[in-house]
Scaffold this motif. Structure first.
Motif, PDB file in Angstrom:
ATOM      1  N   GLU A  50     -13.767  -4.127   1.456  1.00 30.28           N
ATOM      2  CA  GLU A  50     -14.016  -4.562   2.834  1.00 30.28           C
ATOM      3  C   GLU A  50     -14.081  -3.318   3.711  1.00 30.28           C
ATOM      4  O   GLU A  50     -13.119  -2.561   3.774  1.00 30.28           O
ATOM      5  N   ARG A  51     -15.170  -3.118   4.387  1.00 33.55           N
ATOM      6  CA  ARG A  51     -15.365  -1.863   5.125  1.00 33.55           C
ATOM      7  C   ARG A  51     -14.355  -1.645   6.239  1.00 33.55           C
ATOM      8  O   ARG A  51     -14.106  -0.512   6.651  1.00 33.55           O
ATOM      9  N   ALA A  52     -13.719  -2.707   6.720  1.00 32.59           N
ATOM     10  CA  ALA A  52     -12.775  -2.574   7.823  1.00 32.59           C
ATOM     11  C   ALA A  52     -11.327  -2.456   7.356  1.00 32.59           C
ATOM     12  O   ALA A  52     -10.415  -2.473   8.168  1.00 32.59           O
ATOM     13  N   THR A  53     -11.107  -2.327   6.063  1.00 31.47           N
ATOM     14  CA  THR A  53      -9.743  -2.288   5.527  1.00 31.47           C
ATOM     15  C   THR A  53      -9.527  -1.035   4.695  1.00 31.47           C
ATOM     16  O   THR A  53     -10.397  -0.642   3.923  1.00 31.47           O
ATOM     17  N   VAL A  54      -8.372  -0.419   4.884  1.00 30.75           N
ATOM     18  CA  VAL A  54      -7.960   0.690   4.032  1.00 30.75           C
ATOM     19  C   VAL A  54      -6.610   0.337   3.417  1.00 30.75           C
ATOM     20  O   VAL A  54      -5.841  -0.449   3.972  1.00 30.75           O
ATOM     21  N   LEU A  55      -6.340   0.902   2.257  1.00 26.16           N
ATOM     22  CA  LEU A  55      -5.034   0.751   1.620  1.00 26.16           C
ATOM     23  C   LEU A  55      -4.282   2.059   1.766  1.00 26.16           C
ATOM     24  O   LEU A  55      -4.783   3.113   1.379  1.00 26.16           O
ATOM     25  N   ILE A  56      -3.097   1.972   2.320  1.00 24.92           N
ATOM     26  CA  ILE A  56      -2.245   3.142   2.502  1.00 24.92           C
ATOM     27  C   ILE A  56      -1.194   3.123   1.398  1.00 24.92           C
ATOM     28  O   ILE A  56      -0.469   2.147   1.257  1.00 24.92           O
ATOM     29  N   GLU A  57      -1.142   4.185   0.618  1.00 21.44           N
ATOM     30  CA  GLU A  57      -0.124   4.345  -0.427  1.00 21.44           C
ATOM     31  C   GLU A  57       0.794   5.479  -0.010  1.00 21.44           C
ATOM     32  O   GLU A  57       0.332   6.601   0.208  1.00 21.44           O
ATOM     33  N   ILE A  58       2.077   5.169   0.093  1.00 20.44           N
ATOM     34  CA  ILE A  58       3.057   6.191   0.447  1.00 20.44           C
ATOM     35  C   ILE A  58       3.950   6.398  -0.771  1.00 20.44           C
ATOM     36  O   ILE A  58       4.676   5.487  -1.173  1.00 20.44           O
ATOM     37  N   HIS A  59       3.884   7.581  -1.337  1.00 21.39           N
ATOM     38  CA  HIS A  59       4.737   7.956  -2.466  1.00 21.39           C
ATOM     39  C   HIS A  59       5.878   8.779  -1.885  1.00 21.39           C
ATOM     40  O   HIS A  59       5.639   9.774  -1.200  1.00 21.39           O
ATOM     41  N   TYR A  60       7.102   8.335  -2.158  1.00 17.20           N
ATOM     42  CA  TYR A  60       8.255   9.037  -1.583  1.00 17.20           C
ATOM     43  C   TYR A  60       9.420   9.046  -2.566  1.00 17.20           C
ATOM     44  O   TYR A  60       9.455   8.284  -3.521  1.00 17.20           O
ATOM     45  N   ALA A  61      10.350   9.940  -2.297  1.00 16.75           N
ATOM     46  CA  ALA A  61      11.579  10.043  -3.082  1.00 16.75           C
ATOM     47  C   ALA A  61      12.761   9.890  -2.137  1.00 16.75           C
ATOM     48  O   ALA A  61      12.738  10.409  -1.013  1.00 16.75           O
ATOM     49  N   HIS A  62      13.776   9.180  -2.598  1.00 14.18           N
ATOM     50  CA  HIS A  62      14.998   9.041  -1.817  1.00 14.18           C
ATOM     51  C   HIS A  62      15.740  10.378  -1.870  1.00 14.18           C
ATOM     52  O   HIS A  62      15.970  10.921  -2.947  1.00 14.18           O
ATOM     53  N   VAL A  63      16.074  10.915  -0.726  1.00 17.37           N
ATOM     54  CA  VAL A  63      16.762  12.196  -0.642  1.00 17.37           C
ATOM     55  C   VAL A  63      18.116  12.118  -1.348  1.00 17.37           C
ATOM     56  O   VAL A  63      18.546  13.076  -1.985  1.00 17.37           O
ATOM     57  N   LEU A  64      18.748  10.982  -1.279  1.00 16.26           N
ATOM     58  CA  LEU A  64      20.085  10.802  -1.826  1.00 16.26           C
ATOM     59  C   LEU A  64      20.161  11.021  -3.331  1.00 16.26           C
ATOM     60  O   LEU A  64      21.057  11.681  -3.826  1.00 16.26           O
ATOM     61  N   ASP A  65      19.189  10.483  -4.074  1.00 11.52           N
ATOM     62  CA  ASP A  65      19.285  10.561  -5.540  1.00 11.52           C
ATOM     63  C   ASP A  65      17.977  10.941  -6.229  1.00 11.52           C
ATOM     64  O   ASP A  65      17.904  10.974  -7.446  1.00 11.52           O
TER      65      ASP A  65
END
Length: 138
Positions: free
Chosen positions: A108-123
């Motif tokens: 769909e030209r009006a939609t993007v998928l945002i992927e956020i890859h993150y790590a928990h600082v704690l562990d």
């Protein structure tokens, strides 16, 4: 699925706990509570969904994704979204280290998928959050 160990529970407590989202009572009238990694995940959603200026007592809180509404779905727009998210999470969510933010077009030209890859600082535990964002109102 195995139950968490005592040391995991203590780490989860340090990640925070509180009301879950959406704040809707269950059939018994209780409000949802979340803790640990789920609380962090919901905090990231809150940052993404909040526009600077929405919160009276913290006017600069949020990500500002609405400024991309009606923008063309092109590499420049997607790069701007990536930059905005990375900066906002670095500022407002100290419990995570952002590894990567990827914004991809969809069919769909009006939609993007945002992927956020993150790590928990704690562990160091890594996680991925996928967030659809609509450049045009339906």
């Amino acid at each position: 699925m195995s139950s968490p160990t005592s040391s995991q529970l203590k780490r989860y407590e340090r990640l925070g706990q509180g009301l879950g989202q959406p704040i809707v009572p269950d059939d018994a009238g209780r409000l949802p509570l979340v803790a640990g990694p789920e609380k962090v995940r919901q905090a990231i959603f809150t940052i993404l969904d909040t526009e600077p200026g929405e919160r009276v007592m913290r006017a600069d809180f949020g990500c500002g994704l609405r400024r991309f509404l009606m923008a063309p779905n092109n590499p420049a727009t997607r790069a701007g979204i990536e930059r905005e998210i990375a900066q906002s999470l670095a500022r407002w969510e100290p419990r995570v280290q952002v590894i990567a933010v990827r914004v991809s077009p969809t069919d769909e030209r009006a939609t993007v998928l945002i992927e956020i890859h993150y790590a928990h600082v704690l562990d160091g535990r890594q996680d991925v959050l996928v967030y659809p964002f609509y450049l045009e109102q339906a």
